[in-house]
Write an enzyme that holds these catalytic residues in place. Structure first.
Site, PDB file in Angstrom:
ATOM      1  N   ALA A  70       1.712  -7.038  -7.256  1.00 36.46           N
ATOM      2  CA  ALA A  70       3.121  -6.664  -7.384  1.00 36.46           C
ATOM      3  C   ALA A  70       3.982  -7.919  -7.480  1.00 36.46           C
ATOM      4  CB  ALA A  70       3.540  -5.801  -6.198  1.00 36.46           C
TER       5      ALA A  70
ATOM      6  N   LEU B  97      -6.896  -5.735  -5.747  1.00 30.47           N
ATOM      7  CA  LEU B  97      -6.757  -4.281  -5.692  1.00 30.47           C
ATOM      8  C   LEU B  97      -5.415  -3.872  -6.296  1.00 30.47           C
ATOM      9  CD1 LEU B  97      -7.944  -1.576  -4.540  1.00 30.47           C
ATOM     10  CD2 LEU B  97      -6.613  -2.039  -2.470  1.00 30.47           C
TER      11      LEU B  97
ATOM     12  N   ASP C 193      10.757   2.951   3.358  1.00 32.25           N
ATOM     13  CA  ASP C 193      10.279   2.735   1.982  1.00 32.25           C
ATOM     14  C   ASP C 193       9.175   3.742   1.662  1.00 32.25           C
ATOM     15  OD1 ASP C 193      10.312   1.500  -0.472  1.00 32.25           O
ATOM     16  OD2 ASP C 193       8.966  -0.129   0.103  1.00 32.25           O
TER      17      ASP C 193
ATOM     18  N   ALA D  21       3.865  -9.717  -3.745  1.00 32.67           N
ATOM     19  CA  ALA D  21       2.572  -9.976  -3.095  1.00 32.67           C
ATOM     20  C   ALA D  21       1.415  -9.448  -3.929  1.00 32.67           C
ATOM     21  CB  ALA D  21       2.563  -9.333  -1.710  1.00 32.67           C
ATOM     22  N   GLN D  22       0.222  -9.871  -3.532  1.00 31.02           N
ATOM     23  CA  GLN D  22      -1.026  -9.447  -4.176  1.00 31.02           C
ATOM     24  C   GLN D  22      -1.996  -9.013  -3.082  1.00 31.02           C
ATOM     25  OE1 GLN D  22      -2.103 -11.617  -7.742  1.00 31.02           O
ATOM     26  NE2 GLN D  22      -4.158 -11.945  -6.908  1.00 31.02           N
ATOM     27  N   VAL D  23      -2.810  -7.981  -3.369  1.00 31.54           N
ATOM     28  CA  VAL D  23      -3.703  -7.414  -2.356  1.00 31.54           C
ATOM     29  C   VAL D  23      -5.152  -7.468  -2.832  1.00 31.54           C
ATOM     30  CG1 VAL D  23      -4.267  -5.341  -1.019  1.00 31.54           C
ATOM     31  CG2 VAL D  23      -1.874  -5.886  -1.526  1.00 31.54           C
TER      32      VAL D  23
END
EC number: 2.7.-.-
Length: 552
Positions: free
Chosen positions: A127, A124, A281, A130-132
């Site tokens: 970055a 989805l 953030d 991390a990865q989603v």
């Protein structure tokens, strides 16, 4: 060897974008000579902010993250560079699908098929850290799975080590470096990014924030599924919302933009003062708006890796500072800075007051709706730093969050008057702080601690009385010592007076004798007499000699 090759690549990118021109002008001679080869590269037709942004993007995700951190430090970085660094994109090539699945299965101790009813192998989002991916649990709940990029910790450690070397060199060899504290900035970045690598920490932050706003019409925080969450894997509820920057979609569903902007401000002050736990953030990529109730819109927040909180004292002083500032009571602003310990006690309140007035008066001449609340706070802290205000990491986080919230609010509703929402909130909070109910809550909160210490009270009282008794016994000796000291001082003063009299007497004798003294010397061998020397000079010499003998 790997670190050396990485350093060469960094230097090549720095030279390509002529980042040497961003360094202070007053560099040591050795550094100036070292940077001479950079001048062989052509000058890019880009602003200094664009050059720095592109260099960060060329150097990869760690430098992108560092640039994003710099964009949150307008107290240190020029405004034009901050503006450009805000456009940094944290999109990187996804790592392999097989690697993602392997990490999930290894961390959860079960196959993907055992845990999830379905699993989307396409990411989805991808970055730097991390990865989603999306998935559906066996019970039908839709979730997102966030996984830390494999090997990223080693890459981060290597790049930060290089950044620290450069920062230490700049701080030790340049005047601007000593003022800007680059080592502190890099250390702050290291703490922030390594915190982001711990997804259990992020999950705990999300759970706390969700609990704080449970059933609130202001903010919705997705649920964390702890049974599937590990240090490098986070599984949480999937949300559907409109990106807060998608103004066309928000207007299409007739969202009340004024209310949406004001609710953002209310969320900020609620987090900082009522909950004392704020999402630090809150940039637009982490905020969505729910599809339901466009006339009373609700925010949705994700990515709680960075949060902040203040001490109770800082909460109190911040609230009073903001109120005093908007009343233009600069004297109280200065006094509160000293009283709170934000600036050292030796700072003259009058000087700090004058500096704050100089900075704030031009701002307050504008209509309130045109005043940047965050900019006022930024200018206040920037001014205080000239008076040795130490960097307060939590206040920096708060300032950054307020900049994001206010910027977002003005984007949604340009006429947003942040002070109209903030003022009554702060007044109410300070009033409630000293309300009997609040005092009773504090009493109940600390009662167990006091009860635990209560048995020690008799001993503490006895020890205190014993010390008083010792002081009583010491008093006569102190008085005796004081008298002796005074006597010594008096004797010293008398001796000094005698020395002065001696000097004056001899000086007077010489002055009176001078016209004939030369003649007396010339006839010394023949006469052995000073008959021509005036009698007064003998008298003064005798007085001087007597005073000298007496002092001995």
């Amino acid at each position: 060897m790997i670190a050396f090759l990485r350093l060469l690549k960094i230097l090549r990118v720095f030279a390509r974008y002529r980042l040497d021109q961003l360094l202070p002008a007053n560099l040591p001679l050795a550094a100036t000579l070292l940077l001479l080869p950079f001048k062989l590269f052509p000058q890019p037709r880009l602003s200094r902010g664009e050059r720095l942004r592109r260099a960060c993007e060329d150097l990869g995700p760690i430098f992108v993250k560092f640039g994003q951190l710099l964009s949150t430090r307008p107290d240190l970085v020029p405004a034009d560079i901050v503006l450009e660094l805000n456009h940094l994109q944290d999109n990187v090539t996804p790592f392999s699908k097989g690697e993602f699945q392997r990490i999930v299965e290894s961390s959860l101790g079960a196959s993907v098929a055992e845990v999830f009813a379905s699993f989307n192998i396409e990411p989805l989002a991808s970055a730097s850290v991390a990865q989603v991916h999306t998935a559906v649990l066996k019970d039908g709940r839709e979730v997102v799975i966030k996984v830390i990029r494999p090997g990223i910790d080693k890459v981060i450690a290597q790049d930060i080590a290089l950044l620290l070397r450069v920062a230490r060199w700049v701080e030790n060899n340049t005047l601007d470096g000593k003022r800007l504290h680059p080592v502190e900035i890099v250390e702050d970045y290291r703490t922030t990014i390594f915190d982001e690598l711990d997804l259990q920490r992020e999950a705990a932050n999300g759970s706390q924030l969700r609990r704080n706003f449970l059933n609130s019409p202001l903010l919705y925080v997705p649920e964390v599924y702890w049974e599937y969450t590990r240090t490098n894997v986070l599984v949480m509820e999937r949300i559907y919302g409109i990106p807060v920057t998608d103004l066309a979609a928000l207007n299409a569903q007739q969202t009340d933009m004024k209310k949406l902007a004001e609710r953002g401000v209310e969320i900020f002050f609620t987090q900082v003062f009522e909950h004392n736990f704020f999402h630090a953030d809150m940039h637009p990529g982490n905020i969505f708006v729910a599809h339901e109730h466009p006339s009373a819109p609700q925010y949705i927040a994700v990515d709680m890796a960075i949060v902040g909180s203040l001490t109770r004292a800082d909460q109190y002083y911040l609230a009073r500072n903001l109120l005093a500032m908007f009343r233009r009571d600069y004297r109280q602003v200065a006094e509160l800075h000293v009283e709170s310990g934000w600036v050292p006690s030796h700072v003259r309140v009058e000087e700090l007051e004058a500096a704050v007035r100089t900075v704030c008066e031009p701002i307050f001449e504008k209509p309130l709706k045109e005043i940047s609340f965050a900019q006022v706070l930024l200018n206040l802290f920037r001014t205080a730093r000239r008076f040795e205000m130490e960097v307060q990491p939590q206040l920096v986080l708060l300032q950054k969050t307020l900049l994001n919230i206010e910027g977002l609010g003005r984007q949604l509703y340009p006429d947003l008057d942040l002070w109209a929402t903030a003022h009554p909130f702060l007044e109410r909070w300070l009033k409630n702080r000293f309300h009997p109910k609040s005092l009773w809550r504090e009493l109940k909160r600390y009662a167990p601690e006091w009860m635990e210490k209560f048995p020690q009270v008799p001993n503490l009282v006895f020890n205190g009385l014993q010390q008083l008794q010792n002081l009583g016994e010491l008093a006569p000796r102190l008085e005796e010592a004081t008298h002796a000291y005074k006597a010594q001082q008096q004797l010293a003063r008398q001796r000094n007076r005698r020395r002065v009299i001696t000097l004056l007497a001899f000086a007077g004798a010489i002055a009176l004798a001078w016209p004939s003294l030369g003649e007396g010397i010339r006839h010394w061998a023949n006469h052995f007499s000073f008959g021509d020397i005036p009698t007064a000079s003998y008298l003064l010499a005798a007085i001087g000699l007597s005073a000298w003998l007496l002092k001995r």
